[in-house]
Design a protein around this motif. Sequence first.
Motif, PDB file in Angstrom:
ATOM      1  N   LEU A  31       5.092  -7.683  -3.646  1.00 54.26           N
ATOM      2  CA  LEU A  31       6.491  -7.680  -4.084  1.00 54.26           C
ATOM      3  C   LEU A  31       6.657  -6.823  -5.339  1.00 54.26           C
ATOM      4  O   LEU A  31       7.660  -6.115  -5.490  1.00 54.26           O
ATOM      5  CB  LEU A  31       6.971  -9.110  -4.340  1.00 54.26           C
ATOM      6  N   LEU A  32       5.671  -6.899  -6.239  1.00 52.92           N
ATOM      7  CA  LEU A  32       5.684  -6.040  -7.421  1.00 52.92           C
ATOM      8  C   LEU A  32       5.623  -4.567  -7.017  1.00 52.92           C
ATOM      9  O   LEU A  32       6.299  -3.715  -7.591  1.00 52.92           O
ATOM     10  CB  LEU A  32       4.498  -6.370  -8.335  1.00 52.92           C
ATOM     11  N   LEU A  33       4.814  -4.289  -6.011  1.00 51.37           N
ATOM     12  CA  LEU A  33       4.712  -2.925  -5.503  1.00 51.37           C
ATOM     13  C   LEU A  33       6.043  -2.455  -4.916  1.00 51.37           C
ATOM     14  O   LEU A  33       6.483  -1.324  -5.173  1.00 51.37           O
ATOM     15  CB  LEU A  33       3.624  -2.837  -4.428  1.00 51.37           C
ATOM     16  N   ALA A  34       6.677  -3.313  -4.126  1.00 53.50           N
ATOM     17  CA  ALA A  34       7.963  -2.953  -3.527  1.00 53.50           C
ATOM     18  C   ALA A  34       9.003  -2.679  -4.604  1.00 53.50           C
ATOM     19  O   ALA A  34       9.768  -1.710  -4.515  1.00 53.50           O
ATOM     20  CB  ALA A  34       8.437  -4.076  -2.596  1.00 53.50           C
ATOM     21  N   PHE A  35       9.030  -3.541  -5.625  1.00 53.57           N
ATOM     22  CA  PHE A  35       9.960  -3.347  -6.742  1.00 53.57           C
ATOM     23  C   PHE A  35       9.676  -2.027  -7.453  1.00 53.57           C
ATOM     24  O   PHE A  35      10.596  -1.245  -7.734  1.00 53.57           O
ATOM     25  CB  PHE A  35       9.829  -4.515  -7.720  1.00 53.57           C
ATOM     26  N   SER A  36       8.396  -1.764  -7.733  1.00 48.72           N
ATOM     27  CA  SER A  36       8.033  -0.547  -8.469  1.00 48.72           C
ATOM     28  C   SER A  36       8.342   0.706  -7.651  1.00 48.72           C
ATOM     29  O   SER A  36       8.788   1.718  -8.197  1.00 48.72           O
ATOM     30  CB  SER A  36       6.554  -0.569  -8.854  1.00 48.72           C
ATOM     31  N   GLY A  37       8.113   0.629  -6.334  1.00 52.14           N
ATOM     32  CA  GLY A  37       8.413   1.771  -5.479  1.00 52.14           C
ATOM     33  C   GLY A  37       9.897   2.085  -5.445  1.00 52.14           C
ATOM     34  O   GLY A  37      10.302   3.249  -5.547  1.00 52.14           O
ATOM     35  N   HIS A 262       4.798  -3.505   8.292  1.00 57.55           N
ATOM     36  CA  HIS A 262       5.984  -2.738   7.903  1.00 57.55           C
ATOM     37  C   HIS A 262       7.273  -3.508   8.183  1.00 57.55           C
ATOM     38  O   HIS A 262       8.285  -2.929   8.554  1.00 57.55           O
ATOM     39  CB  HIS A 262       6.014  -1.380   8.631  1.00 57.55           C
ATOM     40  N   LYS A 263       7.237  -4.831   8.019  1.00 56.83           N
ATOM     41  CA  LYS A 263       8.421  -5.663   8.260  1.00 56.83           C
ATOM     42  C   LYS A 263       9.137  -5.949   6.949  1.00 56.83           C
ATOM     43  O   LYS A 263       8.517  -6.244   5.938  1.00 56.83           O
ATOM     44  CB  LYS A 263       8.013  -6.976   8.932  1.00 56.83           C
ATOM     45  N   PHE A 264      10.462  -5.900   7.002  1.00 58.58           N
ATOM     46  CA  PHE A 264      11.277  -6.183   5.820  1.00 58.58           C
ATOM     47  C   PHE A 264      11.665  -7.657   5.815  1.00 58.58           C
ATOM     48  O   PHE A 264      12.495  -8.094   6.613  1.00 58.58           O
ATOM     49  CB  PHE A 264      12.539  -5.314   5.827  1.00 58.58           C
ATOM     50  N   MET A 269      13.130  -7.411   0.469  1.00 55.95           N
ATOM     51  CA  MET A 269      14.429  -6.759   0.362  1.00 55.95           C
ATOM     52  C   MET A 269      15.039  -7.004  -1.020  1.00 55.95           C
ATOM     53  O   MET A 269      15.611  -6.088  -1.628  1.00 55.95           O
ATOM     54  CB  MET A 269      15.372  -7.281   1.448  1.00 55.95           C
ATOM     55  N   LEU A 270      14.900  -8.228  -1.520  1.00 55.66           N
ATOM     56  CA  LEU A 270      15.423  -8.546  -2.846  1.00 55.66           C
ATOM     57  C   LEU A 270      14.707  -7.734  -3.919  1.00 55.66           C
ATOM     58  O   LEU A 270      15.351  -7.223  -4.850  1.00 55.66           O
ATOM     59  CB  LEU A 270      15.266 -10.048  -3.125  1.00 55.66           C
ATOM     60  N   ALA A 271      13.389  -7.618  -3.796  1.00 54.43           N
ATOM     61  CA  ALA A 271      12.616  -6.847  -4.769  1.00 54.43           C
ATOM     62  C   ALA A 271      13.048  -5.380  -4.758  1.00 54.43           C
ATOM     63  O   ALA A 271      13.171  -4.750  -5.819  1.00 54.43           O
ATOM     64  CB  ALA A 271      11.120  -6.962  -4.452  1.00 54.43           C
ATOM     65  N   ILE A 272      13.302  -4.834  -3.574  1.00 54.31           N
ATOM     66  CA  ILE A 272      13.732  -3.441  -3.455  1.00 54.31           C
ATOM     67  C   ILE A 272      15.111  -3.244  -4.060  1.00 54.31           C
ATOM     68  O   ILE A 272      15.356  -2.283  -4.802  1.00 54.31           O
ATOM     69  CB  ILE A 272      13.713  -2.994  -1.975  1.00 54.31           C
ATOM     70  N   VAL A 273      16.037  -4.166  -3.760  1.00 52.92           N
ATOM     71  CA  VAL A 273      17.398  -4.071  -4.305  1.00 52.92           C
ATOM     72  C   VAL A 273      17.377  -4.165  -5.831  1.00 52.92           C
ATOM     73  O   VAL A 273      18.080  -3.410  -6.516  1.00 52.92           O
ATOM     74  CB  VAL A 273      18.296  -5.169  -3.702  1.00 52.92           C
ATOM     75  N   LEU A 274      16.567  -5.062  -6.367  1.00 49.68           N
ATOM     76  CA  LEU A 274      16.450  -5.189  -7.826  1.00 49.68           C
ATOM     77  C   LEU A 274      15.875  -3.913  -8.438  1.00 49.68           C
ATOM     78  O   LEU A 274      16.326  -3.459  -9.501  1.00 49.68           O
ATOM     79  CB  LEU A 274      15.566  -6.386  -8.180  1.00 49.68           C
TER      80      LEU A 274
END
Length: 283
Positions: A31-37, A262-264, A269-274
């Motif tokens: 999740l940290l990775l998704a947020f950072s990306g 590769h599933k969302f 999704m929340l981490a990406i939006v943030l």
Amino acid sequence: MEIYIVPFIAVILGYLIALVMQPKNKQVVKLLLAFSGAFLLTMTVSHLLPEVYANEIVKVEHSHSHEHDEHIHDENCEHSHENPSKHIHNEEEHVHDEHCSHGSEDAHIHHDHGMMKHIGLFIMLGIIFQIVLEYFSRGAEHGHTHTHEHQKAFPLTLFISLCIHALFEGMPISQHSHLAWGIAIHHFPIAIILTLFFIQGGLNKKIIALFMILFAAMTPAGTYISDVLPFLQTYYTEISAFVIGILFHISSTIIFESSEGHKFNAAKMLAIVLGIALGYMIN
């Protein structure tokens, strides 16, 4: 000074957290990775990319203004030496000048397009370069590690490719200080994953510490040399476009590889939006 400290501290902090806590929950790190990306991609497309094109537009406009001033100067010189008997040809010359002017405008448009197009070329070169680096690093830049492999010796190719990657990432920071936070947030979970990977692989702890300190120093080093070397300042636009390509590839890969299959899911999704929201709000 902040632009040098923040990326360095992010890696050291990630290393210490992994060393002391050794988190077992891989989902939190992903999740940290998704947020950072998402954060890094947003910083790239909403800050770095527009500013690179804007910088190129300013250069082109300055070039056109200089050419226009020279044209006016040449006309004034011609008029000052003009023979009065030539005034009967003024109307014909005016028509000719209008045709030349339109031709000149078309040439400028073609020139502008070429200048903008070469930025895209360097972006694509950056993407290709990062793909080549990942052949040697095996995707460690975006958290892709093989924990079942044991490190019998110092991973030299991994170290070199990661250092080159981090060095290039630091170069645009000298002109875009806000990007330091994007790189720092990108490197923080990577440092955690790399440290855990080395610990689980049985690498000597002193070697791990040295590896992470040198890796942490590469981004500030890239920022420093781009600020003091005239050669790098001259080709700032091309280097920045090249780094944009690297960041495009890294950040998009992180987003798509941060979950199994590769599933969302909702948390990702929340981490990406943030990440997108925070990246957009930073000025």
